[in-house]
Motif scaffolding. Structure first.
Motif, PDB file in Angstrom:
ATOM      1  N   THR A   1      -4.026   7.103  12.553  1.00 13.37           N
ATOM      2  CA  THR A   1      -5.121   6.112  12.724  1.00 13.37           C
ATOM      3  C   THR A   1      -5.082   5.210  11.454  1.00 13.37           C
ATOM      4  O   THR A   1      -5.315   3.811  11.440  1.00 13.37           O
ATOM      5  N   LEU A   2      -5.006   5.848  10.290  1.00 12.20           N
ATOM      6  CA  LEU A   2      -5.375   4.922   9.299  1.00 12.20           C
ATOM      7  C   LEU A   2      -4.173   4.181   8.900  1.00 12.20           C
ATOM      8  O   LEU A   2      -4.500   2.907   8.645  1.00 12.20           O
ATOM      9  N   VAL A   3      -3.033   4.393   9.260  1.00 12.06           N
ATOM     10  CA  VAL A   3      -1.685   3.797   8.960  1.00 12.06           C
ATOM     11  C   VAL A   3      -1.949   2.476  10.290  1.00 12.06           C
ATOM     12  O   VAL A   3      -1.563   1.334   9.984  1.00 12.06           O
ATOM     13  N   THR A   4      -2.210   2.658  11.382  1.00 10.72           N
ATOM     14  CA  THR A   4      -2.603   1.840  12.215  1.00 10.72           C
ATOM     15  C   THR A   4      -3.673   0.607  11.915  1.00 10.72           C
ATOM     16  O   THR A   4      -3.325  -0.628  11.921  1.00 10.72           O
ATOM     17  N   LEU A   5      -4.633   0.908  11.198  1.00 14.77           N
ATOM     18  CA  LEU A   5      -5.809   0.094  10.819  1.00 14.77           C
ATOM     19  C   LEU A   5      -5.310  -0.659   9.520  1.00 14.77           C
ATOM     20  O   LEU A   5      -5.422  -1.784   9.588  1.00 14.77           O
ATOM     21  N   LEU A   6      -4.544  -0.026   8.749  1.00 15.77           N
ATOM     22  CA  LEU A   6      -3.837  -0.677   7.586  1.00 15.77           C
ATOM     23  C   LEU A   6      -2.816  -1.843   7.861  1.00 15.77           C
ATOM     24  O   LEU A   6      -2.964  -3.045   7.572  1.00 15.77           O
TER      25      LEU A   6
ATOM     26  N   ILE B   1       0.834  -1.217   0.078  1.00 16.70           N
ATOM     27  CA  ILE B   1      -0.012  -0.132   0.232  1.00 16.70           C
ATOM     28  C   ILE B   1       0.802   1.264  -0.025  1.00 16.70           C
ATOM     29  O   ILE B   1       1.933   1.515   0.936  1.00 16.70           O
ATOM     30  N   SER B   2       0.542   2.219  -0.838  1.00 15.87           N
ATOM     31  CA  SER B   2       1.217   3.485  -0.864  1.00 15.87           C
ATOM     32  C   SER B   2       0.229   4.546  -0.282  1.00 15.87           C
ATOM     33  O   SER B   2      -0.978   4.263  -0.217  1.00 15.87           O
ATOM     34  N   LEU B   3       0.929   5.527   0.324  1.00 11.60           N
ATOM     35  CA  LEU B   3       0.071   6.454   1.041  1.00 11.60           C
ATOM     36  C   LEU B   3       0.457   7.856   0.538  1.00 11.60           C
ATOM     37  O   LEU B   3       1.818   8.210   0.320  1.00 11.60           O
TER      38      LEU B   3
END
Length: 152
Positions: free
Chosen positions: A88-93, A58-60
Motif C-alpha cells: 500500500t505504501l508503494v502505491t501511495l508513493l 525514494i528508497s525503501l
C-alpha cells in the motif's frame, strides 16, 4: 520540478553515482530512470506535477513489496520470490509522483540493534567500517550518511 532545474537526465546521473557509493540491494535503477522520463513527459505536456512527490527519488527498506522484486526481510527463505503486487505504501508513493530507486538492507525480522542478516550480510557504518550502521533502518542510515536519501 517546477523550476525545471531537474529532469530525468540529472536523476539518471545521480542514481548511477548513488549505486557506486552505497551499500544496498534490490536496485530498480532502470525502472527509476524510465519513471523519471515518464514524469518529465507528463510535466512538459500538462505543465503540472502528478503529486507532491513528483520526481523525488525514494528508497525503501526491504520490508515493503515492490512488484517484481524480492522482499526478504533478511530471510533466506524469501530469496528469489518476487512480490506479485505493490505494498500500500508503494502505491501511495507512486501515486504521489515518487521515483523508487532502491531497497535497503535490514536485519532479519527488523528486530536487531545492527543491520545484519544471512541474505546480504552486515551493513557497515559508511564513516567507520568497523562499526555497524544501526538496526532496523541500517541500510537507510547508510544512504543518509552518503546524502543519497531524500527522505528518511
Amino acid at each position: 520540478m517546477e523550476s525545471k532545474g531537474c529532469d530525468g537526465g540529472n536523476l539518471q546521473e545521480s542514481i548511477r553515482c548513488s549505486a557506486a557509493r552505497q551499500l544496498h540491494h534490490g536496485d530498480c535503477f532502470d525502472e527509476a530512470i524510465q519513471r523519471a522520463e515518464e514524469l518529465d513527459v507528463y510535466f512538459a505536456k500538462e505543465g503540472k506535477t502528478i503529486g507532491p512527490l513528483h520526481g523525488l527519488p525514494i528508497s525503501l527498506k526491504d520490508q515493503f513489496n515492490i512488484k517484481g522484486l524480492d522482499t526478504t526481510i533478511g530471510y533466506m527463505s524469501r530469496v528469489n520470490k518476487p512480490a506479485s503486487n505493490d505494498s500500500t505504501l508503494v502505491t501511495l508513493l507512486l501515486n504521489a509522483g515518487a521515483i523508487l530507486y532502491v531497497k535497503t538492507n535490514v536485519p532479519a525480522t527488523l528486530m536487531r540493534g545492527e543491520t545484519v542478516n544471512n541474505v546480504f550480510g552486515t551493513t557497515c557504518n559508511p564513516r567507520n567500517r568497523k562499526l555497524t550502521s544501526g538496526g532496523s533502518s541500517g541500510g537507510e542510515s547508510a544512504l543518509v550518511s552518503f546524502r543519497e536519501a531524500s527522505l528518511a
